[in-house]
Design an enzyme around this catalytic site. Structure first.
Site, PDB file in Angstrom:
ATOM      1  N   GLU A 432       0.403  -1.578   0.155  1.00 54.97           N
ATOM      2  CA  GLU A 432       0.263  -0.219  -0.233  1.00 54.97           C
ATOM      3  C   GLU A 432       0.953   1.172   0.361  1.00 54.97           C
ATOM      4  O   GLU A 432       0.397   1.926   0.605  1.00 54.97           O
ATOM      5  CB  GLU A 432      -0.748  -0.355   1.512  1.00 54.97           C
ATOM      6  CG  GLU A 432      -2.307  -1.314   1.086  1.00 54.97           C
ATOM      7  CD  GLU A 432      -3.571  -0.999   2.182  1.00 54.97           C
ATOM      8  OE1 GLU A 432      -2.846   0.212   3.090  1.00 54.97           O
ATOM      9  OE2 GLU A 432      -3.970  -1.709   2.051  1.00 54.97           O
ATOM     10  N   GLU A 507      -5.105  -9.368   0.898  1.00 55.22           N
ATOM     11  CA  GLU A 507      -5.567  -8.528   2.716  1.00 55.22           C
ATOM     12  C   GLU A 507      -7.026  -9.127   2.391  1.00 55.22           C
ATOM     13  O   GLU A 507      -7.435  -8.287   1.122  1.00 55.22           O
ATOM     14  CB  GLU A 507      -5.498  -7.255   3.127  1.00 55.22           C
ATOM     15  CG  GLU A 507      -4.142  -6.876   3.574  1.00 55.22           C
ATOM     16  CD  GLU A 507      -3.531  -5.378   3.891  1.00 55.22           C
ATOM     17  OE1 GLU A 507      -4.516  -5.243   4.735  1.00 55.22           O
ATOM     18  OE2 GLU A 507      -2.125  -5.169   3.925  1.00 55.22           O
TER      19      GLU A 507
HETATM   20  C1  GAL Z   1      -3.633  -1.939   5.272  1.00 58.48           C
HETATM   21  C2  GAL Z   1      -2.883  -2.843   5.550  1.00 58.48           C
HETATM   22  C3  GAL Z   1      -2.173  -3.346   7.093  1.00 58.48           C
HETATM   23  C4  GAL Z   1      -3.393  -3.035   8.201  1.00 58.48           C
HETATM   24  C5  GAL Z   1      -4.519  -2.762   7.913  1.00 58.48           C
HETATM   25  C6  GAL Z   1      -6.104  -2.507   8.861  1.00 58.48           C
HETATM   26  O1  GAL Z   1      -4.503  -1.226   4.344  1.00 58.48           O
HETATM   27  O2  GAL Z   1      -2.216  -2.905   4.496  1.00 58.48           O
HETATM   28  O3  GAL Z   1      -0.965  -2.792   6.832  1.00 58.48           O
HETATM   29  O4  GAL Z   1      -3.069  -1.572   8.636  1.00 58.48           O
HETATM   30  O5  GAL Z   1      -5.340  -1.971   6.652  1.00 58.48           O
HETATM   31  O6  GAL Z   1      -7.034  -3.340   7.781  1.00 58.48           O
END
Ligand code: GAL
Length: 802
Positions: A432, A507
């Protein structure tokens, strides 16, 4: 002259690599040490006097603490063994700073580590190197007064060649001093402070296998045979060329010799040479999460008749491929069922004993997970060892989108160090980063990917993207596309617009839940374990979703290849959606102690083949009599009938990738779920209203400590008089140790608990807390006793066996 015949003539012993974790002293605070204080002039701190040094020659410079101005005397520093995280020892402090919040409100800072050690005379002539697996962060290393290393990254492993500056034998003792400055952060989660991974001392001949100098790949693999390519880099640190015989032997797990090859290599003086050999394994046993079979490549270097090095590399034989039909491991379609994880754990911060690395992987495996994403940096080597041995695929991740000299050095450190692990199947270049989707970002990415491919051509590159899919030519620089939180349709849109791009959900979900809590309690920052938070809290709805959604989407859209749920475990820091007094995240499937939340059983019902029937919530709702309570079941049975105090509430057909729900007016007593059919078959699960807390039960992960420094997590349960866990109990438990052990730390998974983790007591959170028992010696028996006012205590015995 031949380097073999000269520089190494007196070196008979091949490589040793021993722990350098013990007998350090530690100072918390900053000390002014001007660079101009040269080696040989600074006595008390950066060095120790050489033996027989004439009085007065060795200047006794006084060093003062920058803040208190008091003189520091290293003789009074605290003794400790590594790994060590000094941040976790502190008290929580409420501040308005974003960095403090994301770090979980534990003050960071500066600390010094010092160790005095002898080196025997017979080591003179060898190469001697200190290996640091991980120091958070910005470290400076002195050896006998000389600055030998400055290293910024808190995650990249590094080494320090101390050969020239050591004192040998009668010359006197040696002093290594490490300054660690963790005032600055590298991320937005709890990062810890200090020398939080292992340190090793490596001694080799002057002609030896270079640092991370073996690279083993398996270019062709079938059940009949595997070709093993071994690339060995030999370092000749003498002033003459060396003619070296490189001999490679493949051994199986029992030590049987399977294949051998040798070659002669001439390495110029003060240079490195590369030798590539091809070996065969007949009827290889293939590595996979289900069959984590490992082999060893034993590399011997000989100069004439003399063995100058023996270097062992663990590797696995497996093939894999990402295709438009998904991920294939050894030719078999394998859905990636992964979790993203930071590296901390309750009680110990980021300084995990090796056994806790394995424990975490084991818990995830038991859930049916087959993949682990190292968010957002390379992990401790022992974590990857655990993934190799237990069978867990890994997405290893570079810390930053950075093609500077430092950025490339950090990337190289990760790939050189980790590329022989069979568990790793992809290299992530970043997560990100703001330059995603820009031309500038694309240029940086191109440089990173080029370097990654040069060091390892066998694994694809990707990054975890949350924007910029269609601009700057960024995405195209990588082999795969990782999408964070594609559930709102970014993944499908990308698939439609760029069908040639292979995707993976890097994610997913990030569903905030609190273990054992079923109604949100905003003043305590607790969220319900059903997983309603993304629907209830607008800010969370921007990117998170209910934990059932990503898996359901994956089943409908196989082009998604797999997913990494954010996150396997709750972690310190990033206390979303709240702030103080909440000090850790709620995203985990398990809490910070590794206690499963209810959603653990959602994944397990879907990801594993183990028969499972899980019913929640608990049934202790005094004061809510007659109110409707939602009862959920996760199961892989075909149908389930629910009974309340013997009366059927109806039978429901199971949709495995979802939950089944009954609305039940609360009456104390017994909820009984009876499952039948499906994968689970005949199963029964009972949830009872419990009585008041009456006793403590200790449930250790193991009862044998494997030598000094081993650690065992012990689950502490508060029970009623029928030995049922009281799901709302919060009793304070005190721990007592007898024998050669200690409490390495405690925890309870409560995201808003401000009690210290380095303590001998902890209050239970919803019936449970955790004590980690660690051995201080390599023999003996350690006794753990737990007491709590008004409860019957409990005791455990741990034998220490090496
Ligand atoms: C993402 C990020 C992670 C964490 C996560 C929480 O955007 O890559 O490190 O912050 O969100 O949902």
């Amino acid at each position: 002259m031949d380097g073999c015949a000269t520089g190494i003539s007196q070196m008979t012993s091949p490589r040793t690599r021993e722990t350098f974790d013990e007998d350090w002293t530690f100072y918390r605070g900053d000390i002014a040490i001007p660079e101009s204080v040269k080696a040989g002039r600074a006595a008390r701190l950066t060095d120790v006097p050489a033996k027989d040094e004439p009085k007065g020659k060795h200047l006794q410079i006084a060093f003062v603490d920058k803040e208190t101005k008091a003189e520091v005397d290293p003789e009074t520093w605290r003794k400790l063994d590594l790994p060590h995280d000094f941040c976790i020892e502190g008290d929580f402090l409420q501040t308005d700073s974003d960095a403090d919040k994301t770090h979980g409100y534990l003050p960071r800072g500066i600390g010094f580590y010092r160790k005095v050690f002898p080196i025997p005379q017979e080591d003179k002539g060898k190469k001697i190197v200190l290996e640091f697996d991980g120091v958070f962060r910005n470290s400076r290393v002195w050896l006998n007064g000389q600055i030998l290393k400055d290293h910024r990254s808190g995650y990249a492993s590094f080494e320090v060649d101390v050969t020239d500056n050591l004192r040998y034998g009668d010359e006197g003792d040696n002093c290594v001093l490490v300054r660690v400055d963790a005032t600055d952060t590298e991320g937005w989660w709890y990062e810890g402070c200090g020398i939080y991974r292992h340190v090793w001392i490596r001694k080799t001949s002057r002609v030896h296998v270079a640092q991370w100098g073996s690279y083993i790949t398996t270019p062709s693999v079938s059940s009949l045979s595997a070709t093993v390519r071994a690339e060995i880099t030999v370092h000749n640190q003498t002033s003459s060329p060396a003619s070296v015989k490189v001999m490679n032997t493949i051994l199986d797990a029992l030590g049987a010799r399977l294949s051998f090859a040798d070659a002669q290599l001439v390495v110029s003086a003060d240079d490195q040479g590369v030798c590539v050999q091809t070996l065969e394994i007949h009827s290889p046993r293939l590595w996979s999460p289900e069959t984590p079979v490992l082999y060893t490549l034993s590399t011997e270097l000989r100069c004439g008749d003399e063995l100058v090095d023996r270097y062992e590399t663990t590797f696995g034989v497996r093939s894999f491929e990402f295709t438009s039909e998904g991920f294939f491991l050894n030719g078999k379609h394998t859905v990636i069922k992964g979790t993203c994880n930071h590296q901390d754990f309750a009680g110990v911060g980021v300084a995990l004993p090796d056994s806790l690395q394995q424990y975490k992987i084991r818990l995830l495996k038991q859930m049916g997970s087959n993949a682990y994403r190292c968010a957002h940096h390379p992990p401790a080597p022992e974590l990857l060892d655990a993934c190799d041995r237990l069978g867990m695929l890994v997405m290893d991740e570079n810390r930053q989108l950075d093609s500077s000299e430092k950025g490339l050095a950090d990337l190289e450190s990760m790939i050189y160090r980790d590329r022989n692990h069979p568990c790793i199947v992809m290299w992530s270049m970043e997560n990100e980063e703001p330059f995603q989707g820009t031309e500038r970002g694309a240029r940086i990415m191109e440089t990173l990917v080029r370097r990654a491919h040069r060091l390892d051509s066998t694994r694809p590159t990707l990054s975890a993207m949350n924007h910029g899919y269609y601009s700057g030519g960024y995405l195209e620089k990588m082999d795969l596309t990782g999408i964070n939180y594609g559930h709102k349709g970014t993944d499908i849109e990308l698939h439609e617009k760029k069908p040639e791009r292979l995707q993976i959900g890097t994610e997913a979900a990030a569903c905030c839940t609190t273990r054992g809590v079923y109604y949100p309690v905003p003043e305590k920052c607790y969220l319900d374990a059903y997983g309603h938070a993304p629907a209830l809290i607008e800010w969370l709805s921007w990117w998170t979703c209910h934990y059932e959604i990503p898996w359901q989407r994956l089943l409908r859209h196989p082009f998604l290849t797999g997913m990494f749920v954010w996150s396997g475990f709750d972690y310190r820091g990033e206390p979303s959606p709240y702030g103080w007094p909440c000090i850790n995240s709620h995203f985990g499937i398990l809490d910070t102690c590794g206690f499963p939340k209810d959603e653990y059983y959602y994944y397990k019902a879907n990801w594993s083949d183990e028969p499972l029937l899980h019913v929640f919530p608990h049934w202790n709702w005094a004061g809510r009599e007659s109110e409707i309570i939602k009862v959920w079941v996760f199961t892989n049975c075909g149908e389930v009938e629910l009974f309340l105090n013997g009366t059927s509430l109806g039978k429901k057909r199971v949709v495995r990738e979802s939950h089944i729900e009954w609305e039940v007016p609360y009456t104390p007593g017994e909820l009984r779920a009876v499952g039948s059919g499906g994968l689970g078959g005949a199963l029964e699960k009972v949830v009872r209203t419990t009585g008041a807390p009456a006793s403590i039960r200790l449930v250790p992960d193991r009862t044998e400590l494997k030598g000094k420094g081993d650690a065992i997590p012990v689950r502490v349960e508060i029970l009623d008089s029928d030995d049922l866990i009281v799901p709302i109990a919060s009793n304070l438990v005190r721990f007592f140790i007898q024998g050669p052990g200690e409490i390495a730390g405690v925890g309870n998974g409560d995201p808003s608990c401000l009690e210290r983790d380095k303590a001998d007591r902890r209050s239970a959170f919803n019936g449970l807390c955790l004590a980690i028992v660690k051995s201080d010696q390599s023999q003996g028996t350690v006794y753990l006793r737990a007491e709590s006012d008004g409860l019957r205590g409990a005791e455990l015995k741990f034998a220490i066996n090496c």
